[in-house]
Design an enzyme around this catalytic site. Structure first.
Site, PDB file in Angstrom:
ATOM      1  N   GLY A   1       2.327  -9.888   4.786  1.00  0.00           N
ATOM      2  CA  GLY A   1       1.594  -9.262   3.877  1.00  0.00           C
ATOM      3  C   GLY A   1       2.197  -7.829   3.561  1.00  0.00           C
ATOM      4  O   GLY A   1       3.533  -7.767   3.581  1.00  0.00           O
TER       5      GLY A   1
ATOM      6  N   GLY B   1       1.589  -3.255   3.525  1.00  0.00           N
ATOM      7  CA  GLY B   1       0.638  -2.243   3.769  1.00  0.00           C
ATOM      8  C   GLY B   1       0.626  -2.144   5.470  1.00  0.00           C
ATOM      9  O   GLY B   1       1.727  -2.499   5.977  1.00  0.00           O
TER      10      GLY B   1
ATOM     11  N   GLU C   1       7.257 -10.503  -0.217  1.00  0.00           N
ATOM     12  CA  GLU C   1       7.334  -9.844  -1.439  1.00  0.00           C
ATOM     13  C   GLU C   1       7.437  -8.288  -1.022  1.00  0.00           C
ATOM     14  O   GLU C   1       7.814  -7.480  -2.139  1.00  0.00           O
ATOM     15  CB  GLU C   1       6.097 -10.150  -2.340  1.00  0.00           C
ATOM     16  CG  GLU C   1       4.770  -9.538  -1.638  1.00  0.00           C
ATOM     17  CD  GLU C   1       3.380  -9.989  -2.526  1.00  0.00           C
ATOM     18  OE1 GLU C   1       3.793 -10.112  -3.504  1.00  0.00           O
ATOM     19  OE2 GLU C   1       2.360  -9.571  -2.094  1.00  0.00           O
TER      20      GLU C   1
ATOM     21  N   ASN D   1      -7.589  -3.702  -5.943  1.00  0.00           N
ATOM     22  CA  ASN D   1      -6.212  -3.626  -6.107  1.00  0.00           C
ATOM     23  C   ASN D   1      -6.036  -4.678  -6.932  1.00  0.00           C
ATOM     24  O   ASN D   1      -5.517  -4.717  -8.172  1.00  0.00           O
ATOM     25  CB  ASN D   1      -5.057  -3.600  -5.030  1.00  0.00           C
ATOM     26  CG  ASN D   1      -5.387  -2.220  -4.314  1.00  0.00           C
ATOM     27  OD1 ASN D   1      -5.400  -1.130  -4.816  1.00  0.00           O
ATOM     28  ND2 ASN D   1      -4.820  -2.137  -3.041  1.00  0.00           N
TER      29      ASN D   1
ATOM     30  N   GLY E   1      -0.241 -10.842  -4.202  1.00  0.00           N
ATOM     31  CA  GLY E   1       0.464 -12.152  -3.681  1.00  0.00           C
ATOM     32  C   GLY E   1      -0.458 -12.830  -2.751  1.00  0.00           C
ATOM     33  O   GLY E   1       0.234 -13.927  -2.028  1.00  0.00           O
TER      34      GLY E   1
END
Lengths: 489, 489
Positions: A263, A265, A285, A376, A380
């Site tokens: 992920g 963050g 990503e 947000n 992805g």
């Protein structure tokens, strides 16, 4: 002199101008504009400010805004003055208000599909984007672009646009060799077999006629505006996850072959620090740029579209520059259509860890909305969860200082169906849902992952829902009663 | 003599026995059993009846049942006597009651993932399946199986099982040459570039030691128990769809390259008849066997896992046999892991038409539940909608003689997220949702697709939900009010 090194095409050197002139000449007041970026990485710095100045000076914009992904706080401060009417595909904090109040139209398509939709004119009434603004760290003799630290939707933006404004960033080094631009063709397998495979060109080809202006900048990236810093709960969840992943990925079913997708963050950053593997492959990503420090030791190879800065990270670019050879050896930056390709994700035995906003008792997940308000977007999360071999969804069990349960009877945005969620993890523990029936999933989720403050309420909800019968129990009345338990002190 | 032709391995010929003996010797009373089939096609006929007889004679079964897909009414009549405790991944009408009342545990994973989950023992506590029952039309000299008209999860069942019982079907011709068994390997692209490509072996390899029994049968398939016949509304929807698809797929964005996936069931059959293309390619998981009549003319090639009979279709097998060369030229039967592979679906520019049970106003779709009751399961709907380039969801605007709206404030099972639904079609019309914001989608869905009887109610619901604000408006109270409009006369 610096310019000649960075802009090696003589034809294009003649198009260097300041940002105000580029905006004045090439950005229409009404139309569409696209900014390449992901998690704020390598978003243009000069053009947004020039746009804001031009608005202050009297230009009256009504624009459709396409971004690569989330942006930065300074970018949003500029964008707020541009009369944005429509916006795709992912928000940042500064962009939420207009979307949620109704003045900005928005849709959060999944990122893997975004480049094709952009190329087909889906967000621009079937026609081209008026202008794309992209960052480069060099332009070679033939006018090809060498990007900065984010590739994201850049190729699609350039393909789909009438004109391109390039910001050449001289604060970053010339990053030739970091990128891999592959063009997907119908009927042809994407020839990637491992995360470090390079299968395309190391630059982005753009017809010279499309490059309308080149603007120079020497400014560093701002940190991502979408992510907060890593919180104590993130570290606790990362610990639970690390233990789970270590045991899981050692199982025979994996045959030692997997790629991690963590992920993006703060949780991803914490997890990276807790990661129990040596020499792991990462297919993702976006990664925090500071992962450059673990290359070769814990991480053998990384495929990503972006290297971004989390809030609080300082001096990251200089550190990365100091290890540039190491980065070039281990990291490949690719466009979204490859990083988020269902084909490649499925092929590489990806184990993904996705952060969620909330989950229902059956494991269906919301990654995009807080209540009815857009946060947000799905980004992805809808790509990796649908094609990965193992899907772990991780989140704190509560929000807002334990005032709200993130495990709920019904999610407000059903972004990831229960079928995709193999394992749910909170700081309370792990619910391994594989092979369970729908009803068994509900029991495992409440028992394994709910916060003690809300566990009784969730059991009461679920028992009530079951009384009404059926395979996928739901009671709107009991759900409203559970909702009433939330909030307060 | 017939046996020697169909069972060309001498070793295996010695294992021919009647179904009662096979059941007695090789099916445990407690354990797991898997039946290969899709839409009832090529499901075993003799073994289920022998199982039912053995239950009547005193065996007390407690079984986990894996099927390839939906079955037939006669199969379910037998299964009802087998003490089924757990069942995966897709139901048929006769199987719903136990699941919905709570005596049978069930989960509807997406079909593309099912073979890998079976091989990993996900549904059998990590261990093997006790016995797999599969149909063959021939067994070659080396003991390889040539299946009938459905391949579905057969390869995974055989891989995952301790023992295999083969029903050799002599009513069907030896179908050598129809099938293509490809084994997916991590890191290796599936080398398919077109629907007729053959990339694997024409038979299923099974270690001879695993084949415990061979049972002969000469009975034809029963029609699918999951699908009803084609209704007048299906033909109206098919007409709307045909017009839409003809215009859409002629657009430049497709470059003349696409493969159709028409879902399964009665609407797919009606659509096939209305199809406006010449020489189309079809990439799907199941086709009515009577499509054999349009091969070469309207359809150039078909990749599918199953050819099944709809209720009311008679003499289909004989017709198919009469055109066998034509069928072998144009049709390839593949395992689920290939037909439903996200990799291949994405590569082939698939345009999919999926039938739904209901859709919310934003285009999120339920394909698995009627209220809280399981209907069949998500099946392949979650595979094709997530990887196809164009996703059309089609359904009548109402159910039960216009008493219920299929467009609703909230779906009971959020199987396909709004992000995947490009176009919604009912007999009322088309809502093309591409490029629209969430709020614009709601307006297009209500305006374009809702039944006149429910349109005012949906507008009233949506206006109320919008008053509460937010990006993804929802009002539980207004949803309950809309629900109260439903039913009645």
């Amino acid at each position: 002199m610096a310019t000649a090194e960075r802009i090696r095409s003589e034809v294009l050197r003649a198009r260097v101008m300041d940002a105000d002139e580029a905006v004045e000449r090439f950005v229409p007041e009404r139309g569409s504009i696209a900014f390449s970026c992901m998690a704020g990485s390598s978003i243009a710095k000069e053009v947004p400010e020039a746009l804001a100045r031009s608005a202050d000076a009297g230009r009256r914009y009504e624009l459709t805004l396409l971004t690569g992904g989330s942006t930065t706080a300074p970018f949003e401060a500029c964008a707020a003055r541009l009369g944005i009417r429509r916006r795709f595909p992912y928000l940042s904090p500064g962009a939420r208000k207009g979307v949620n109040e109704g003045s900005v139209e928005f849709f959060d398509c999944r990122i893997g599909e975004y480049p094709d939709l952009v190329r087909r004119g889906t967000f621009t009434g079937g026609g081209p984007v008026d202008v794309a603004v992209v960052e480069a760290t060099a332009i070679d003799e033939r006018g090809h672009l060498v990007p900065g630290l984010s590739v994201d939707a850049m190729a699609a933006f350039v393909d789909a646009s009438r004109r391109v404004i390039v910001e050449v960033n001289e604060r970053k080094p010339d990053l030739t060799g970091l990128h891999d631009f592959y063009r997907i063709r119908p009927g042809v397998p994407i020839p990637i077999r491992g995360v470090r495979d390079r299968v395309g060109e190391p630059y982005l080809s753009v017809p010279a006629s499309k490059i309308a202006a080149i603007v120079r900048t020497d400014r560093d990236d701002e940190p991502s505006g979408a992510y907060s810093g890593t919180a104590p709960t993130d570290f606790r969840i990362a610990g639970v996850l690390a233990t789970f992943l270590e045991a899981e990925l050692a199982a025979d079913a994996w045959g030692g072959r997997f790629a991690l997708q963590l992920g993006a963050g703060p949780l991803a950053a914490a997890l990276m620090d807790a990661l129990p593997f040596q020499g792991a492959d990462v297919w993702t990503e976006g990664i925090p740029a500071r992962w450059a420090t673990v290359l070769g030791e814990r991480v053998r190879g990384i495929s990503t579209t972006s290297m971004y800065q989390l809030p609080g990270d300082v001096g990251v670019l200089d550190e990365l520059v100091g290890r540039l050879d190491d980065v070039l050896d281990h990291v490949v930056l690719r466009p979204y259509e490859v990083t988020n390709s269902l084909e490649v994700i499925a092929r590489l035995n990806v184990a993904t860890v996705q952060q969620a906003i909330e989950a229902d008792v059956f494991g269906g997940v919301n990654t995009s909305h807080v209540g009815t308000n857009a946060h947000n977007g799905v980004g992805g999360s809808q790509d990796f969860t649908r094609a990965a071999r193992l899907v772990v969804v991780a989140m704190p069990s509560t929000a807002a200082g334990d005032r709200f349960s993130r495990i709920v009877p019904m999610v407000s945005s059903a972004d990831i169906p229960r079928q995709d969620v193999d394992v749910l993890v909170t700081e309370q523990g792990v619910a391994d849902l594989r092979g369970l029936s729908v009803r068994e999933r509900a029991e495992a989720v409440i028992e394994g992952c709910a916060h003690p403050r809300f566990q009784d309420g969730l059991w009461a909800y679920y028992r009530k829902a079951r009384e009404a019968g059926g395979h996928l129990p739901f009671s709107p009345e009991a759900a409203l009663r559970f909702a009433a338990l939330q909030g307060g002190g």
